[in-house]
Enzyme design. Structure first.
Site, PDB file in Angstrom:
ATOM      1  CG  ASP A  72       2.607   5.261   7.607  1.00 48.80           C
ATOM      2  OD1 ASP A  72       1.574   5.121   7.369  1.00 48.80           O
ATOM      3  OD2 ASP A  72       3.637   4.737   6.164  1.00 48.80           O
ATOM      4  CG  LEU A  92       2.759  25.862  -6.683  1.00 48.69           C
ATOM      5  CD1 LEU A  92       2.248  26.914  -8.119  1.00 48.69           C
ATOM      6  CD2 LEU A  92       3.693  26.772  -6.087  1.00 48.69           C
ATOM      7  CB  THR A 108      -6.360   0.157   2.515  1.00 50.38           C
ATOM      8  OG1 THR A 108      -6.538  -0.726   3.404  1.00 50.38           O
ATOM      9  CG2 THR A 108      -7.588  -0.154   2.575  1.00 50.38           C
ATOM     10  N   GLY A 123       0.894  -1.112  -0.336  1.00 44.48           N
ATOM     11  CA  GLY A 123      -0.214   0.112   0.137  1.00 44.48           C
ATOM     12  C   GLY A 123       0.963   1.236   0.134  1.00 44.48           C
ATOM     13  CG  ASP A 124      -0.781   5.058  -0.523  1.00 43.67           C
ATOM     14  OD1 ASP A 124      -0.260   5.204  -1.916  1.00 43.67           O
ATOM     15  OD2 ASP A 124      -1.953   4.860  -0.860  1.00 43.67           O
ATOM     16  N   GLY A 125       2.044   2.987   2.117  1.00 45.07           N
ATOM     17  CA  GLY A 125       2.440   2.931   3.874  1.00 45.07           C
ATOM     18  C   GLY A 125       4.448   2.575   2.637  1.00 45.07           C
ATOM     19  CB  VAL A 126       4.906  -0.558   1.193  1.00 43.71           C
ATOM     20  CG1 VAL A 126       4.442  -0.631  -0.266  1.00 43.71           C
ATOM     21  CG2 VAL A 126       6.907  -1.118   1.102  1.00 43.71           C
ATOM     22  CB  VAL A 127       4.473   4.027  -1.827  1.00 46.52           C
ATOM     23  CG1 VAL A 127       4.922   5.116  -2.836  1.00 46.52           C
ATOM     24  CG2 VAL A 127       4.490   2.944  -3.007  1.00 46.52           C
ATOM     25  CB  SER A 128       5.248   6.901   2.730  1.00 45.29           C
ATOM     26  OG  SER A 128       5.808   7.067   3.495  1.00 45.29           O
TER      27      SER A 128
END
Length: 315
Positions: free
Chosen positions: A281, A227, A98, A73-78
């Site tokens: 996160d 921006l 998710t 999910g976005d956590g592992v991308v981050s």
């Protein structure tokens, strides 16, 4: 907008085994099999925790890799952004979380890991901006949206809850926070010159358009314009805030009188007792500097899909 085709012969595949209740491991297997079919050499890594995963990715960058492909999910991308920011090594995404907001923004299919792997093998890389949060000893990169105010209070509460699991816990936390809804005393300084002192419900800082699985909180954000888009809600009315949610799905909330927007390269943000969450996160407590760093990342994406096309729906 800068896009170029990269030769992808060898990749590092990072998987978060916890994403999607096991879905990430299955998606990774499918994606890696497709990459092998495409003649791409794959080095698989799974960290013991987020910090270990970053160390393993950094070690692979030292050895040499054409791309880092994350499944989850976005956590592992981050987590991968913390290593890849400022390098010339592109990021590939196989969505299995998710929300999958990074994948949605860049045209990566959220339910077809083989097709996501094809995007990696095809090698079309775009140069994009990243957000950056600095405060309380933290220096964190983010790709999508940094959230403060009501949104972050809901996440605080959800993180304190042990039951139920999944989306239902978040919804219950939201209902609880709605019962205590109040205006929050924000102070923001945009680009060191424009000051905003206002009692508001929430402030979101978008490098891209969506968070929470496609909620278009910053509907006009462009990750290549240098921006941040800032969205602020000014009403303490529970009824108005509840009515706001359906409009966020379409991004039309920015036309409402209780919502205002701004753009800036950097924002100093203060609000007592409020935390910042980015890419879903925890980042740090306010005060913080939230800024955009132009051309900080190479991302592998589907060619011919612009960031402002409609987002894929569903998870």
């Amino acid at each position: 907008m800068t896009r170029r085709r990269r030769e992808i012969a060898k990749v590092t595949a990072l998987t978060n085994p916890a994403s999607g209740h096991g879905a990430a491991l299955r998606a990774a297997q499918v994606a890696i099999a497709r990459l092998h079919e495409r003649g791409v050499q794959v080095t698989e890594i799974i960290g013991d925790d987020a910090e270990d995963a970053r160390h393993l990715v950094a070690a692979e960058l030292e050895r040499g890799t054409d791309a880092v492909v994350v499944t989850g999910g976005d956590g592992v991308v981050s987590n991968a952004l913390q290593v890849l920011a400022g390098t010339d090594i592109p990021l590939g995404i196989v969505p299995a979380g998710t929300g999958n907001d990074h994948a949605r923004e860049f045209g990566v299919p959220t339910k077809d890991p083989a097709a996501a792997a094809d995007i990696v093998a095809d090698g079309w890389a775009e140069t994009i901006d990243l957000g950056r949060i600095q405060g309380g000893g933290v220096d964190k990169w983010f790709g999508t949206v940094a959230a403060t105010g009501f949104d972050s209070l809901v996440t605080d509460r959800a993180n304190r809850m042990t039951w139920p699991h999944g989306r239902l816990r978040y919804y219950l936390a939201m209902l609880a926070e709605l019962s205590q809804l109040r205006l929050l005393p924000f102070r923001m300084v945009l680009d060191g010159t424009r000051e905003i002192d206002a009692d508001i419900t929430l402030a979101a800082f978008g490098n891209t358009r969506s968070y929470g699985g496609g909620l278009l909180i910053c509907p006009n954000a462009d990750p290549t314009d240098g921006l941040l888009d800032i969205t602020m809600a000014h009403s303490a009315s529970r009824t108005k805030l509840v009515r706001l949610f359906p409009t966020v799905m379409k991004g039309t909330h920015v036309d409402l009188e209780e919502v205002s927007t701004a753009r800036a390269k950097s924002v100093h943000v203060e609000c007592p007792g409020i935390n910042v969450y980015a890419d879903g996160d925890f980042a740090c407590p306010l005060p913080a500097e939230i800024s955009v760093v132009p051309a900080a990342l190479q991302i592998l994406r589907r060619p011919g899909i612009e960031s402002h096309q409609p987002l894929e729906r569903g998870v």
